[in-house]
Write a protein that holds these residues in place. Sequence first.
Motif, PDB file in Angstrom:
ATOM      1  N   VAL A 149      38.935 -75.707  13.166  1.00  0.00           N
ATOM      2  CA  VAL A 149      39.961 -75.016  12.385  1.00  0.00           C
ATOM      3  C   VAL A 149      41.260 -75.116  13.169  1.00  0.00           C
ATOM      4  CG1 VAL A 149      40.734 -72.800  11.491  1.00  0.00           C
ATOM      5  CG2 VAL A 149      38.306 -73.407  11.385  1.00  0.00           C
ATOM      6  N   ILE A 201      45.437 -74.259  13.398  1.00  0.00           N
ATOM      7  CA  ILE A 201      46.567 -73.489  12.899  1.00  0.00           C
ATOM      8  C   ILE A 201      47.817 -73.989  13.598  1.00  0.00           C
ATOM      9  CG2 ILE A 201      47.525 -71.185  12.563  1.00  0.00           C
ATOM     10  CD1 ILE A 201      44.681 -70.095  13.178  1.00  0.00           C
ATOM     11  N   LEU A 242      39.298 -77.419   8.593  1.00  0.00           N
ATOM     12  CA  LEU A 242      40.205 -76.556   7.855  1.00  0.00           C
ATOM     13  C   LEU A 242      41.529 -76.540   8.587  1.00  0.00           C
ATOM     14  CD1 LEU A 242      40.878 -74.512   5.643  1.00  0.00           C
ATOM     15  CD2 LEU A 242      40.031 -72.701   7.142  1.00  0.00           C
ATOM     16  N   VAL A 289      45.381 -75.180   8.716  1.00  0.00           N
ATOM     17  CA  VAL A 289      46.222 -74.112   8.185  1.00  0.00           C
ATOM     18  C   VAL A 289      47.649 -74.307   8.678  1.00  0.00           C
ATOM     19  CG1 VAL A 289      46.580 -71.628   8.092  1.00  0.00           C
ATOM     20  CG2 VAL A 289      44.255 -72.558   8.226  1.00  0.00           C
ATOM     21  N   VAL A 290      48.556 -74.571   7.749  1.00  0.00           N
ATOM     22  CA  VAL A 290      49.962 -74.721   8.121  1.00  0.00           C
ATOM     23  C   VAL A 290      50.610 -73.353   8.027  1.00  0.00           C
ATOM     24  CG1 VAL A 290      52.121 -75.881   7.609  1.00  0.00           C
ATOM     25  CG2 VAL A 290      49.951 -77.041   7.160  1.00  0.00           C
ATOM     26  N   ILE A 320      49.151 -65.245  11.745  1.00  0.00           N
ATOM     27  CA  ILE A 320      47.806 -65.498  11.239  1.00  0.00           C
ATOM     28  C   ILE A 320      46.731 -65.057  12.227  1.00  0.00           C
ATOM     29  CG2 ILE A 320      46.213 -67.295  10.488  1.00  0.00           C
ATOM     30  CD1 ILE A 320      48.642 -68.876   9.518  1.00  0.00           C
ATOM     31  N   LYS A 342      45.922 -61.281  12.443  1.00  0.00           N
ATOM     32  CA  LYS A 342      45.267 -60.846  11.195  1.00  0.00           C
ATOM     33  C   LYS A 342      43.831 -61.329  11.174  1.00  0.00           C
ATOM     34  CE  LYS A 342      48.909 -61.102   7.832  1.00  0.00           C
ATOM     35  NZ  LYS A 342      49.350 -61.897   6.700  1.00  0.00           N
ATOM     36  N   LEU A 343      43.650 -62.570  11.585  1.00  0.00           N
ATOM     37  CA  LEU A 343      42.307 -63.156  11.607  1.00  0.00           C
ATOM     38  C   LEU A 343      41.395 -62.352  12.533  1.00  0.00           C
ATOM     39  CD1 LEU A 343      40.415 -65.451  10.835  1.00  0.00           C
ATOM     40  CD2 LEU A 343      41.395 -66.819  12.667  1.00  0.00           C
ATOM     41  N   LEU A 390      40.334 -59.166  10.857  1.00  0.00           N
ATOM     42  CA  LEU A 390      39.349 -59.389   9.806  1.00  0.00           C
ATOM     43  C   LEU A 390      37.975 -59.706  10.378  1.00  0.00           C
ATOM     44  CD1 LEU A 390      41.467 -61.501   7.271  1.00  0.00           C
ATOM     45  CD2 LEU A 390      40.654 -59.148   6.987  1.00  0.00           C
ATOM     46  N   VAL A 391      37.969 -60.500  11.441  1.00  0.00           N
ATOM     47  CA  VAL A 391      36.688 -60.859  12.061  1.00  0.00           C
ATOM     48  C   VAL A 391      36.032 -59.622  12.660  1.00  0.00           C
ATOM     49  CG1 VAL A 391      35.580 -62.160  13.921  1.00  0.00           C
ATOM     50  CG2 VAL A 391      37.325 -63.241  12.518  1.00  0.00           C
ATOM     51  N   ARG A 417      34.604 -57.509   9.911  1.00  0.00           N
ATOM     52  CA  ARG A 417      33.397 -58.105   9.350  1.00  0.00           C
ATOM     53  C   ARG A 417      32.223 -57.930  10.288  1.00  0.00           C
ATOM     54  NH1 ARG A 417      32.787 -62.085   5.381  1.00  0.00           N
ATOM     55  NH2 ARG A 417      30.724 -63.001   5.550  1.00  0.00           N
ATOM     56  N   ARG A 418      32.474 -58.129  11.549  1.00  0.00           N
ATOM     57  CA  ARG A 418      31.414 -58.001  12.539  1.00  0.00           C
ATOM     58  C   ARG A 418      30.945 -56.562  12.639  1.00  0.00           C
ATOM     59  NH1 ARG A 418      31.188 -62.098  17.225  1.00  0.00           N
ATOM     60  NH2 ARG A 418      30.047 -63.674  16.051  1.00  0.00           N
TER      61      ARG A 418
END
Lengths: 563, 320, 258
Positions: free
Chosen positions: B281, B283, B297, B299-300, B306, B309-310, B313-314, B317-318
């Motif tokens: 991935v 970025i 993947l 990501v521009v 990013i 935020k990532l 979110l991780v 989720r964890r």
Amino acid sequence: MTRPADYPPPFGTRDAIAAPSDPDDERIDVGVLIVGAGPAGLACAIRLGQLLADSPETAERLGDVPVAVLEKGKAPGSHLLSGAVVNPRGLRRLFRGRMQLADLPLFGEVQSEAVYFLRPRSSVRIPAPPTMRNHGNYVASLSQLGRWLGEQAEEAGATILPETPAARLLVTDGRVRGVRTGDKGRGRNGEQLPNFEPGSDLVARVTVLAEGTQGHLTGAAIRHFGLEGENPQVWALGVKEVWRVARPLRRVIHTMGWPLRSAAKYREFGGSFIYPMGEDMITLGMVVGLDYRDVELSPHDLLQELKTHPKLRRILDGGERVAWGAKTIPEGGLLSVPSRLHAPGLLLCGDGAGLVNVPALKGIHYAIESGRLAAEAAFAALQPGQTPWTPGALAVYDDSLRQSFVWRDLEAVRNMRQAFGRGFWLGAALAGAMTASRGKFPPTDLRTEPDSEVELLRSGRARRYPRPDGQLTFDKLSSVYLSGNRTRDDQPNHIRIQRRVPRELGELWVRMCPAQVYELGGGDGEVEVGITPSNCVQCGAISARGGRLTPPEGGSGPEYTLT
Amino acid sequence: MPTLVFLEHHDGELQKGSLGVLSKAASLGDEVTGVVLGSGVAELAPQAGKHGAKRVLVVDDPALEAPLPQPRVDALAQIVRDRGFDTVLFAGSVLAADTAAGLAARLDAGLNWDLTDLSSEDGRLVGKRPALEDSVYVDVGWKSEPRLALFRSGAFDPSESGGEAEVEEVSASFEDFSQAAKMLEQAHEEQSGPSIEDAEIIVAGGRGLGGPENFKLCEELAEALGGAVAATRAVVDAGWYPYAAQVGQTGRSVSPKLYVACGISGAIQHKVGMQSSNVIVAINKDPNAPIFEFSDLGVVGDLHEIVPKLTELVRARRGS
Amino acid sequence: MKIAVCVKQVPEGAARRLDPSTKRLDRSGEGALNPFDAHAVEEALKIRDASGEGEVVVLSMGPQKATDSLRKALAMGADRAVLVSDDAVAGSDLVATSAVLAKALEREGADLVLLGQQGSDSDGAVLGAALADRLRLPMFSQAAELTVADGSVRGKRQTEFGYDVIEAPLPAVVAVSDAINEPRYPSLKGIMGAKKKPQDALSLGDLGVEAGAAGEEGSKTEVYALGDPPPRGDSRKIEDDGSAAQQIVDFLAEKRLI
């Protein structure tokens, strides 16, 4: 206006010259020490081997190691790069009946050739100038030839020491004693790492400097012994690639004109070459004089731009780039050659001494011949009753060189390059007159201006470089990768430049360097120059324009095999 | 094609890699037998059935207590000879590599290693293995039987086919020389944590980070993902991160399951050190960055926005 | 104490390519001492120097050019070199290579056999175990630390789970990892002295190995074809409109990475 010469590098001749410092039992003694395993150095080693084979008494007197050749690259050939179309004369004289040309790693005799003047989308064939006729010459990879010459030198009894740079010239009492080799295992700040290995004093009766272009010790020796030539030396930067191609190329091609600009104010002297290497490979390169003025000129990117010309696209279509490299070429001609090529205990050969015929693009056979003659002079000075370090003992080298074809050829073309300092059209006219008169015109020799004293300008040139597509055109880092460069990154920086300079000068360096070594910080007037020394392919361009390349740790730099 | 799969275990569990190879073998159709070697390991056998083994052989012997390869070679050689297995598969690990290689020498059998796939083509077994830093793939095979194959770690995911395996206890005898090496201490955790070469997940930072202080973004994301932090040569040169974390031509080569490249352009010198990562991935705010040509993947965008935020979110989720 | 080190010459750097006709690594160009083996040579030298006596012999199987690597090891300080050079060994796989080298090692009768963990050309990490089996000697691999004392060798083996401490009585075979030491640079004296050190060349006949047991004939594996790497599945590129982070998470979940 900015001139690189106004920002000299933090480096002095004294940094390259010293007295021996190792205790006697750690010093290493050899008979003849040759610095540089290029065509000049190896020719010298091979000729010495021939002479010593016929004179065992001399060999014995020279001790355990009669002939030693130092090479800073990984192996002979690793740092060798040229076009090349080789005049076999030097090789024939060196191997004198012991070998046929067919035994040498050459890519075949030149069958036919053409010279073109390029415009962005078209080309005009022009008659080959007489100095550029290659009938009877052979295409070669200098790197391959060097590797082969290295094997011959070893068979002739020479000891080749790869990954060993000569860091300092050892001089005492006005006499060259040998060299000190470079340290290994220093960290980025010069600190000693756990496997630190200091260099050694290598002492010899005769030291032959065959370091090639921008020779580190050669430059220091010339200054120290006052051997400067009439004109300061000037250089060009050559950048080249080797391609595997779908269709064989059947002729040797040279071009002039686009993408270089012909107007005098730009001072863009140079051209390109495209040579066949056997049935399935070709090599192409761009050579630009380093006295150009435009800060946005990038020799690396000029080559990429050249490839977009329809004529070149056709040749490269369906092919694959397999090698890349860059190196400077001394262009001052005879008038920039040192006034004397010897000093007590010292001989200078090859490109390091500036023995290059610029209009003919030839230097390899001169390097070989000069190495051969140096061997003979050294051998004579090592006979009983002679000492190589008494003044004049090695003068026979200069005499024999001046009587050889090397000098004759260089004399005839001695003003050619200087003429082109005035722009392509005037230069071509002057060159024509020189050729026709076999060098008698002009009556007074023309001066060169050191590359670093040229004033810079900016033109927006960079906008026209092609964006790398990874198929036909490439970026600098990909090129550096293809050169085989895997220099250890945490070693001391080997490039000497001023770190805070006017933006213009910084930009000049960034564009000029084919290996993306330099980077600029922010700021308008003055900028910080960042250096990534591990990218460096040791082309030497920086030494011509305000900086100084010194040899990094042995084994660093490119690992050329096909250049 | 009677196939034997070496089932490695650690701390009372069959290793995921071995179960993956087992699942793969089962998918190729023929009867698959698993083999578990150790001391006091009988209860591990049923796990093998769930992943496709028709039968599981258990060699339970004090000589096999320590995870050392040579007694395993003795046992496996006997089993292969006695029962006529023509194919023996191993999931890559230090123990498996030594065991497979010793077995190859013992049986004079061909061993292909670092395989990422296996298939049956025209009646012969063909392995696929990457070469030259994964830039080229080679089809390899065996000239005779038995055929030994060592798979790249993580090549296959275990899949449960929900079967039950017949468990058979087997005894073996061991050579003197095989028992000469002794395990004095076992499986100490390294103090400094796994090196990036062993990490399964790596978050790497490059010039695009803007400054050394922004490596914190990578560190936090790495922590959330349970991975390690790596760096490009450019930023290590600039002193933003230590040399031990450098990935690339002159640094380390890594092949994690996941490589998150933050602010990295993807110059070839870096690419060759990480291109065999399973999933990449990237970025980067430059849409033309070369890394987008070989990432899964791309990501521009601005990593400074990013990445935090990532990470959040991780973590979320964890946590759930 | 005699320490034997098995070394290999491997093709290097950007010049590495697969020869489309043999489908194997093109070994015709420049080669260098396998970097992992340099660690093994260094370790052998350290052990010899620490004990104040002993001999370090380096062995290699390969074409005539392999002498470059042997010379480098001699320049570092090894005492003697043995090259098994025979046309018949070209194209040997693990089975064939280990058979030939084992015979050469038997001839030496060393107390300790060291080798690098793997070859940078094939990343196998397998030769040590194969050799040990043929020599019927105890072995362990991935050694990041070694000490030799009282007739045995003790080492730290690094695995996926951490490190183990293993001890084996001599004679033994150990494969060392690149974490074990920093190989020394050969000194100039070392490089120049290397030429004078004994270098034996052995043929298969000298070892009592049949030609059929080595090379392609003696190998049990073969290469069928070369191909491009499988395409990277469906590679996607997105522009951040504020939801990039979420899209990344979804992607990772899809790939079962989180």
